[in-house]
Design an enzyme around this catalytic site. Structure first.
Site, PDB file in Angstrom:
ATOM      1  N   ARG A 174       0.834  -1.213   0.000  1.00  0.00           N
ATOM      2  CA  ARG A 174       0.000   0.000   0.000  1.00  0.00           C
ATOM      3  C   ARG A 174       0.874   1.271   0.000  1.00  0.00           C
ATOM      4  O   ARG A 174       0.556   2.265   0.649  1.00  0.00           O
ATOM      5  CB  ARG A 174      -0.941   0.035   1.209  1.00  0.00           C
ATOM      6  CG  ARG A 174      -1.996  -1.064   1.228  1.00  0.00           C
ATOM      7  CD  ARG A 174      -2.993  -0.896   0.098  1.00  0.00           C
ATOM      8  NE  ARG A 174      -4.121  -1.798   0.203  1.00  0.00           N
ATOM      9  CZ  ARG A 174      -4.149  -3.061  -0.257  1.00  0.00           C
ATOM     10  NH1 ARG A 174      -3.081  -3.569  -0.848  1.00  0.00           N
ATOM     11  NH2 ARG A 174      -5.234  -3.796  -0.138  1.00  0.00           N
ATOM     12  N   SER A 247     -10.929  -0.901   2.215  1.00  0.00           N
ATOM     13  CA  SER A 247     -10.275  -1.005   3.525  1.00  0.00           C
ATOM     14  C   SER A 247      -9.957   0.394   4.035  1.00  0.00           C
ATOM     15  O   SER A 247      -9.332   1.178   3.319  1.00  0.00           O
ATOM     16  CB  SER A 247      -8.955  -1.764   3.414  1.00  0.00           C
ATOM     17  OG  SER A 247      -9.171  -3.072   2.985  1.00  0.00           O
ATOM     18  N   GLU A 343      -5.905   4.336   5.620  1.00  0.00           N
ATOM     19  CA  GLU A 343      -5.455   4.003   4.267  1.00  0.00           C
ATOM     20  C   GLU A 343      -5.840   5.061   3.212  1.00  0.00           C
ATOM     21  O   GLU A 343      -4.978   5.519   2.469  1.00  0.00           O
ATOM     22  CB  GLU A 343      -6.011   2.617   3.901  1.00  0.00           C
ATOM     23  CG  GLU A 343      -5.088   1.807   3.010  1.00  0.00           C
ATOM     24  CD  GLU A 343      -5.024   2.379   1.635  1.00  0.00           C
ATOM     25  OE1 GLU A 343      -3.920   2.718   1.189  1.00  0.00           O
ATOM     26  OE2 GLU A 343      -6.084   2.537   0.999  1.00  0.00           O
TER      27      GLU A 343
HETATM   28  N1  EPU Z   1     -11.300 -10.667   9.735  1.00  0.00           N
HETATM   29  C1  EPU Z   1     -12.117 -10.784  10.841  1.00  0.00           C
HETATM   30  N2  EPU Z   1     -13.168  -9.925  10.970  1.00  0.00           N
HETATM   31  C2  EPU Z   1     -13.449  -8.987  10.044  1.00  0.00           C
HETATM   32  C3  EPU Z   1     -12.613  -8.854   8.916  1.00  0.00           C
HETATM   33  C4  EPU Z   1     -11.535  -9.710   8.780  1.00  0.00           C
HETATM   34  O1  EPU Z   1     -11.904 -11.633  11.689  1.00  0.00           O
HETATM   35  O2  EPU Z   1     -14.422  -8.235  10.238  1.00  0.00           O
HETATM   36  C5  EPU Z   1     -10.187 -11.619   9.552  1.00  0.00           C
HETATM   37  C6  EPU Z   1     -10.615 -12.664   8.519  1.00  0.00           C
HETATM   38  O3  EPU Z   1     -11.095 -13.810   9.142  1.00  0.00           O
HETATM   39  C7  EPU Z   1      -9.348 -12.977   7.779  1.00  0.00           C
HETATM   40  C8  EPU Z   1      -8.467 -11.766   8.007  1.00  0.00           C
HETATM   41  O4  EPU Z   1      -9.066 -10.960   8.988  1.00  0.00           O
HETATM   42  O5  EPU Z   1      -8.728 -14.083   8.339  1.00  0.00           O
HETATM   43  C9  EPU Z   1      -8.221 -10.979   6.744  1.00  0.00           C
HETATM   44  O6  EPU Z   1      -9.460 -10.549   6.190  1.00  0.00           O
HETATM   45  P1  EPU Z   1      -9.671 -10.432   4.589  1.00  0.00           P
HETATM   46  O7  EPU Z   1      -9.252 -11.680   3.914  1.00  0.00           O
HETATM   47  O8  EPU Z   1     -11.040  -9.935   4.351  1.00  0.00           O
HETATM   48  O9  EPU Z   1      -8.587  -9.369   4.129  1.00  0.00           O
HETATM   49  P2  EPU Z   1      -8.090  -8.007   4.783  1.00  0.00           P
HETATM   50  O10 EPU Z   1      -6.722  -8.194   5.321  1.00  0.00           O
HETATM   51  O11 EPU Z   1      -9.122  -7.492   5.695  1.00  0.00           O
HETATM   52  C10 EPU Z   1      -6.881  -7.145   2.622  1.00  0.00           C
HETATM   53  C11 EPU Z   1      -6.863  -5.895   1.809  1.00  0.00           C
HETATM   54  C12 EPU Z   1      -8.103  -5.819   0.917  1.00  0.00           C
HETATM   55  C13 EPU Z   1      -8.061  -7.017  -0.010  1.00  0.00           C
HETATM   56  C14 EPU Z   1      -8.050  -8.297   0.838  1.00  0.00           C
HETATM   57  C15 EPU Z   1      -7.894  -9.537  -0.011  1.00  0.00           C
HETATM   58  C16 EPU Z   1      -5.623  -4.261   3.121  1.00  0.00           C
HETATM   59  C17 EPU Z   1      -5.693  -3.027   3.942  1.00  0.00           C
HETATM   60  N3  EPU Z   1      -6.784  -4.735   2.690  1.00  0.00           N
HETATM   61  O12 EPU Z   1      -8.009  -7.060   3.489  1.00  0.00           O
HETATM   62  O13 EPU Z   1      -8.009  -4.635   0.136  1.00  0.00           O
HETATM   63  O14 EPU Z   1      -9.171  -7.027  -0.895  1.00  0.00           O
HETATM   64  O15 EPU Z   1      -6.938  -8.271   1.767  1.00  0.00           O
HETATM   65  O16 EPU Z   1      -6.576  -9.607  -0.494  1.00  0.00           O
HETATM   66  O17 EPU Z   1      -4.535  -4.779   2.862  1.00  0.00           O
HETATM   67  C18 EPU Z   1      -8.654  -2.346  -0.018  1.00  0.00           C
HETATM   68  O18 EPU Z   1      -7.460  -2.056   0.055  1.00  0.00           O
HETATM   69  O19 EPU Z   1      -9.548  -1.469  -0.149  1.00  0.00           O
HETATM   70  C19 EPU Z   1      -9.067  -3.744   0.076  1.00  0.00           C
HETATM   71  C20 EPU Z   1     -10.342  -4.102   0.102  1.00  0.00           C
END
Ligand code: EPU
Length: 347
Positions: A174, A247, A343
């Site tokens: 990012r 995010s 972000e």
């Molecule tokens: N989780 C929870 N509760 C929640 C949300 C997430 O427990 O409410 C846990 C999930 O169980 C999972 C982990 O957190 O194990 C990660 O969640 P997720 O796979 O949804 O991904 P993220 O880390 O929340 C990142 C990116 C997203 C991208 C996804 C998929 C960042 C800041 N965000 O989200 O990017 O789509 O991975 O690769 O790195 C964006 O930048 O706008 C965005 C949506």
């Protein structure tokens, strides 16, 4: 009327333009002056005026990663350079040139229609091609920076065009060179290098789960594209229905020592390996554990299906969003001792 302000192109310099439908958060905002860029060479003349009158300026692409104030003084540049074409190929890769105003998801779909797989994990990310490299968009184990050959930019200080190599863009999680040099460069064209040898990228948990039953036969790029669209649609709110900017916080990167203390205390902590001696934590999990998922504060809130996304239920302002962000940052810091970084760009 101030004729000097209209000098670059009278027809297109628009006073007092409402931007509510030009930012995915749906925040009420008004640009003192707006200027639509449809061709890169408009920038020389426009910046002559901006410099002569010492006007503040900023660029708006798809408005999917910004928090807009109620009023934006000076000039708001609306990036709308269109067009995408295959320009070259060698033994290893195909090279594509894309205008900064092209919609990112439409571009990803176009590459698949042209049988150029590689970007399918990045399907359905809102925004424009020109904005994508600024925060090095990434999803499901892939970051855009890996596929960028170079970027054509207008340098507002040197008052001319420069092409920056992938290395010069300093892509990281990012992050990019542009984030460290705000208010200097305007991305006008992105050159992609898509390798001819394609390998599916399925290591990311959610995606791996979708394909785990298909023994031995790797999915096609189109199948991955469809799957990514399905996962995103189920977890992330559609900005056309509920205002949001994806995010809202970066996933924080902590030292391995801090990670070891946290995992002892919170054995369910979700984290990923990062640089040596570092660990990336899932910010969504941290916020969720604080009991904030689905919370509503006035017109804004935390999305019910993904705690990392803040939403505008109606008439929220930048202040409402930032107050909620502060509350979340405080709670996560008190509980886990981890700071969360916002972000989207706060204009
Ligand atoms: N989780 C929870 N509760 C929640 C949300 C997430 O427990 O409410 C846990 C999930 O169980 C999972 C982990 O957190 O194990 C990660 O969640 P997720 O796979 O949804 O991904 P993220 O880390 O929340 C990142 C990116 C997203 C991208 C996804 C998929 C960042 C800041 N965000 O989200 O990017 O789509 O991975 O690769 O790195 C964006 O930048 O706008 C965005 C949506």
């Amino acid at each position: 009327m101030n004729s000097a302000k209209n000098a670059p192109n009278q027809a297109k310099l628009i006073p007092e333009m409402g931007l509510k439908d030009k930012n995915t958060f749906g925040l009420e905002s008004c640009a003192e002056l707006a200027y639509e860029i449809t061709a890169a060479d408009q920038l020389r003349e426009l910046f002559q005026t901006i410099h002569d009158q010492n006007l503040p300026w900023r660029v708006l692409g798809g408005g999917s990663n910004v928090i807009l104030p109620e009023r934006l003084p000076g000039v708001t540049l609306l990036m709308n350079i269109q067009g995408q074409e295959l320009i070259d190929s060698d033994d290893q890769a195909v090279f594509i040139s894309v205008g900064a105003g092209v919609n990112w998801h439409e571009f990803v779909s176009w590459t698949l229609e042209k049988n150029l797989p590689g970007l399918e994990n990045l399907a359905l990310i809102p925004g424009t091609v020109g904005a994508a490299p600024i925060q090095n968009i990434g999803a499901y184990g892939v970051e855009i920076g890996e596929y960028i050959h170079s970027i054509e930019v207008f340098d507002s200080i040197a008052h001319g065009f420069v092409t920056l190599s992938q290395e010069a863009c300093q892509f990281a999680y990012r992050d990019s060179y542009f984030k460290h040099n705000p208010n200097r460069f305007i991305v006008t064209r992105v050159f992609f290098e898509i390798p001819k040898v394609w390998v599916p990228r399925l290591q990311y948990g959610d995606l791996a789960k979708q394909f785990e039953d298909i023994d031995g036969i790797p999915p096609s790029a189109e199948e991955i594209f469809v799957s990514v669209c399905k996962i995103r649609t189920s977890k992330l709110p559609d900005p056309k229905v509920i205002g949001n900017a994806g995010s809202f916080f970066q996933n924080p990167i902590v030292s391995y020592a801090q990670y070891e203390i946290l995992i002892e205390q919170f054995p369910q902590l979700v984290s990923y390996p990062d640089e040596p001696q570092k660990r990336k934590l899932a910010a969504g999990w941290l916020i969720d554990q604080c009991g904030l998922k689905g919370a509503t504060v006035g017109p804004v809130g935390v999305y019910k299906n993904q705690a990392l996304v803040l939403v505008n239920h109606g008439n929220g302002t930048a202040k409402d969003i930032l107050d909620l962000a502060q509350l979340i940052q405080n709670k996560v810091h008190q509980t886990f001792g981890v700071p969360l970084l916002i972000e989207p760009n706060i204009l």
